[in-house]
Design a protein around this motif. Structure first.
Motif, PDB file in Angstrom:
ATOM      1  N   ASN A  82       9.653   6.654  10.020  1.00 25.00           N
ATOM      2  CA  ASN A  82       8.662   5.586   9.987  1.00 25.00           C
ATOM      3  C   ASN A  82       8.914   4.581   8.870  1.00 25.00           C
ATOM      4  O   ASN A  82       8.028   3.791   8.537  1.00 25.00           O
ATOM      5  N   ARG A  83      10.116   4.645   8.307  1.00 27.18           N
ATOM      6  CA  ARG A  83      10.554   3.685   7.278  1.00 27.18           C
ATOM      7  C   ARG A  83       9.588   3.646   6.090  1.00 27.18           C
ATOM      8  O   ARG A  83       9.250   2.594   5.563  1.00 27.18           O
ATOM      9  N   ILE A  84       9.164   4.825   5.685  1.00 29.47           N
ATOM     10  CA  ILE A  84       8.326   4.971   4.499  1.00 29.47           C
ATOM     11  C   ILE A  84       9.217   5.475   3.359  1.00 29.47           C
ATOM     12  O   ILE A  84       9.875   6.503   3.488  1.00 29.47           O
ATOM     13  N   VAL A  85       9.254   4.746   2.271  1.00 24.80           N
ATOM     14  CA  VAL A  85      10.095   5.136   1.134  1.00 24.80           C
ATOM     15  C   VAL A  85       9.516   6.372   0.461  1.00 24.80           C
ATOM     16  O   VAL A  85       8.305   6.467   0.247  1.00 24.80           O
ATOM     17  N   VAL A  86      10.392   7.326   0.155  1.00 22.10           N
ATOM     18  CA  VAL A  86       9.973   8.529  -0.564  1.00 22.10           C
ATOM     19  C   VAL A  86      10.310   8.355  -2.041  1.00 22.10           C
ATOM     20  O   VAL A  86      11.452   8.050  -2.395  1.00 22.10           O
ATOM     21  N   GLU A  87       9.311   8.526  -2.879  1.00 16.94           N
ATOM     22  CA  GLU A  87       9.512   8.454  -4.325  1.00 16.94           C
ATOM     23  C   GLU A  87       9.305   9.846  -4.891  1.00 16.94           C
ATOM     24  O   GLU A  87       8.247  10.448  -4.695  1.00 16.94           O
ATOM     25  N   ALA A  88      10.325  10.358  -5.579  1.00 16.51           N
ATOM     26  CA  ALA A  88      10.301  11.741  -6.046  1.00 16.51           C
ATOM     27  C   ALA A  88       9.920  11.829  -7.516  1.00 16.51           C
ATOM     28  O   ALA A  88      10.517  11.174  -8.364  1.00 16.51           O
ATOM     29  N   TYR A  89       8.925  12.666  -7.807  1.00  8.30           N
ATOM     30  CA  TYR A  89       8.600  12.979  -9.196  1.00  8.30           C
ATOM     31  C   TYR A  89       8.762  14.482  -9.412  1.00  8.30           C
ATOM     32  O   TYR A  89       8.841  15.258  -8.451  1.00  8.30           O
TER      33      TYR A  89
ATOM     34  N   GLU B  80      -1.964  -1.173   8.360  1.00 14.39           N
ATOM     35  CA  GLU B  80      -0.835  -1.292   7.434  1.00 14.39           C
ATOM     36  C   GLU B  80      -0.265   0.098   7.168  1.00 14.39           C
ATOM     37  O   GLU B  80      -0.933   0.954   6.598  1.00 14.39           O
ATOM     38  N   VAL B  81       0.952   0.324   7.604  1.00 17.35           N
ATOM     39  CA  VAL B  81       1.606   1.613   7.331  1.00 17.35           C
ATOM     40  C   VAL B  81       1.990   1.668   5.852  1.00 17.35           C
ATOM     41  O   VAL B  81       2.523   0.682   5.315  1.00 17.35           O
ATOM     42  N   PRO B  82       1.723   2.765   5.166  1.00 16.36           N
ATOM     43  CA  PRO B  82       2.112   2.867   3.755  1.00 16.36           C
ATOM     44  C   PRO B  82       3.613   2.613   3.597  1.00 16.36           C
ATOM     45  O   PRO B  82       4.427   3.088   4.399  1.00 16.36           O
TER      46      PRO B  82
ATOM     47  N   ILE C  50       0.850  -1.187   0.000  1.00 19.85           N
ATOM     48  CA  ILE C  50       0.000   0.000   0.000  1.00 19.85           C
ATOM     49  C   ILE C  50       0.886   1.239   0.000  1.00 19.85           C
ATOM     50  O   ILE C  50       1.817   1.353   0.802  1.00 19.85           O
ATOM     51  N   GLY C  51       0.609   2.154  -0.891  1.00 16.72           N
ATOM     52  CA  GLY C  51       1.356   3.395  -0.956  1.00 16.72           C
ATOM     53  C   GLY C  51       0.408   4.575  -1.071  1.00 16.72           C
ATOM     54  O   GLY C  51      -0.781   4.421  -1.351  1.00 16.72           O
ATOM     55  N   VAL C  52       0.953   5.763  -0.845  1.00 14.61           N
ATOM     56  CA  VAL C  52       0.171   6.995  -0.955  1.00 14.61           C
ATOM     57  C   VAL C  52       0.926   7.985  -1.826  1.00 14.61           C
ATOM     58  O   VAL C  52       2.105   7.789  -2.147  1.00 14.61           O
ATOM     59  N   SER C  53       0.248   9.040  -2.211  1.00 13.95           N
ATOM     60  CA  SER C  53       0.872  10.046  -3.065  1.00 13.95           C
ATOM     61  C   SER C  53       0.524  11.441  -2.570  1.00 13.95           C
ATOM     62  O   SER C  53      -0.632  11.718  -2.211  1.00 13.95           O
ATOM     63  N   ASN C  54       1.534  12.300  -2.529  1.00 12.24           N
ATOM     64  CA  ASN C  54       1.365  13.716  -2.150  1.00 12.24           C
ATOM     65  C   ASN C  54       0.849  13.896  -0.721  1.00 12.24           C
ATOM     66  O   ASN C  54       0.144  14.863  -0.429  1.00 12.24           O
ATOM     67  N   PHE C  55       1.205  12.980   0.168  1.00  8.20           N
ATOM     68  CA  PHE C  55       0.843  13.110   1.575  1.00  8.20           C
ATOM     69  C   PHE C  55       1.927  13.901   2.300  1.00  8.20           C
ATOM     70  O   PHE C  55       3.114  13.627   2.132  1.00  8.20           O
ATOM     71  N   ASP C  56       1.501  14.873   3.124  1.00  3.06           N
ATOM     72  CA  ASP C  56       2.475  15.608   3.930  1.00  3.06           C
ATOM     73  C   ASP C  56       2.623  14.908   5.281  1.00  3.06           C
ATOM     74  O   ASP C  56       1.998  13.866   5.542  1.00  3.06           O
ATOM     75  N   ALA C  57       3.437  15.482   6.150  1.00  2.93           N
ATOM     76  CA  ALA C  57       3.737  14.835   7.429  1.00  2.93           C
ATOM     77  C   ALA C  57       2.486  14.658   8.284  1.00  2.93           C
ATOM     78  O   ALA C  57       2.293  13.610   8.917  1.00  2.93           O
TER      79      ALA C  57
END
Length: 242
Positions: free
Chosen positions: A59-66, A32-34, A13-20
Motif C-alpha cells: 500500500n506504499r506506506i513507508v515503514v520507519e523503524a525505531y 487519506e492513506v497514512p 498523516i502518519g501512524v505509529s505501532n499499527f499492525d496489518a
C-alpha cells in the motif's frame, strides 16, 4: 487529522505501532492513506512484523523503524550478536552500523537518537558503507527467529545469557591481540632480514627466533579465526532451527 491536512495545518498523516489489521481497517474508511507507519523493528521482532511490512509495501506506506539497536543495547549476549560479527569484519563497521544496514535491507527508514558526538559520527558514516550480502541478512534473520515463548508480553525478547556468545567475544579479543603481536613480529623480522643481515651470508639467532614466532602467531591467528567461525555458525544455526 484529515481535516488538519485539508486546512493546511499538516502536510502528511502518519501512524505509529499499527499492525496489518489496524492499517487495513484505516485504509477501508480513510480518505487519506497514512504515508508512514513507525514501528518497533529489530531482528528479534522481524518474524512477528512480516504481515505489517508486507501490507505497508503493498500500500506504499513507508515503514520507519525505531528500537533497532535493541539486540546490542539490551540483549548483547543474544544470538543476533554472533550473526553481526562477520559483516562487522567484512565492512569494518560497528555492530550498530550493521543493524542499521539490516534495517535498510528490509526497506525501512532508520530513526534513532543520541546526544553523543561520537555516535552521530558513527551513524552518519553509514552512508559510506556498502550493503549487507543477502546471506548476511538471512543469517541475522535466522538468529533473531527465537521461540514465541521467549517473547515478553510487551514484545521484547526475554533477556538471557548465551555462554557461547561470551566465548566468541573472548576469542575475538585474543585474535585481535595476536594479530597486533603478529604485525610487530613481522616488522621486526623484516628489520633483521633486510637491515641487520643485509651483508651476512647466514641469518643469526635473532632472525630465526623472529621467524619462528611469526609462524606460530600466524598459525594461532588462523586457528582462532576457524574456531570463531565455527562457533558463530553454531549460534546462527541454532537460531535457524527454532
Amino acid at each position: 487529522m484529515e481535516q488538519a491536512k485539508k486546512d493546511g495545518i499538516a502536510k502528511s498523516i502518519g501512524v505509529s505501532n499499527f499492525d496489518a489489521k489496524q492499517l487495513s481497517d484505516i485504509v477501508k474508511i480513510a480518505k487519506e492513506v497514512p504515508v508512514i507507519n513507525q514501528i518497533n523493528l529489530h531482528p528479534y521482532l522481524y518474524q512477528s512484523s512480516l504481515d505489517t511490512l508486507k501490507f505497508c509495501n503493498e500500500n506504499r506506506i513507508v515503514v520507519e523503524a525505531y528500537g533497532s539497536l535493541y539486540p546490542i543495547t539490551q540483549y548483547p549476549d543474544g544470538p543476533v550478536t554472533a550473526a553481526l560479527i562477520e559483516p562487522q569484519h567484512r565492512l569494518i563497521a560497528t555492530a550498530a552500523q550493521v543493524l542499521f544496514l539490516w534495517v535498510r535491507a528490509k526497506g525501512a527508514v532508520i530513526v534513532t537518537t543520541t546526544n553523543r558526538n561520537e555516535r552521530l559520527v558513527e551513524y552518519l558514516a553509514l552512508g559510506k558503507l556498502g550493503p549487507l550480502y543477502q546471506a548476511e541478512v538471512n543469517a541475522i534473520d535466522a538468529a533473531g527467529a527465537i521461540p514465541s515463548s521467549d517473547i515478553e508480553s510487551n514484545g521484547w525478547p526475554v533477556t538471557k545469557t548465551d555462554p557461547t556468545i561470551s566465548h566468541l567475544h573472548r576469542i575475538l579479543k585474543y585474535r585481535r591481540f595476536i594479530s597486533c603481536i603478529f604485525i610487530l613480529q613481522a616488522t621486526a623480522l623484516t628489520y633483521f632480514v633486510y637491515v641487520r643481515n643485509l651483508r651476512r651470508s647466514s641469518p643469526n639467532w635473532e632472525t630465526m627466533v623472529c621467524a619462528g614466532s611469526v609462524t606460530i602467531l600466524f598459525i594461532a591467528s588462523i586457528l582462532l579465526t576457524l574456531i570463531r567461525r565455527r562457533a558463530t555458525a553454531r549460534v546462527v544455526g541454532a537460531g535457524a532451527n527454532v
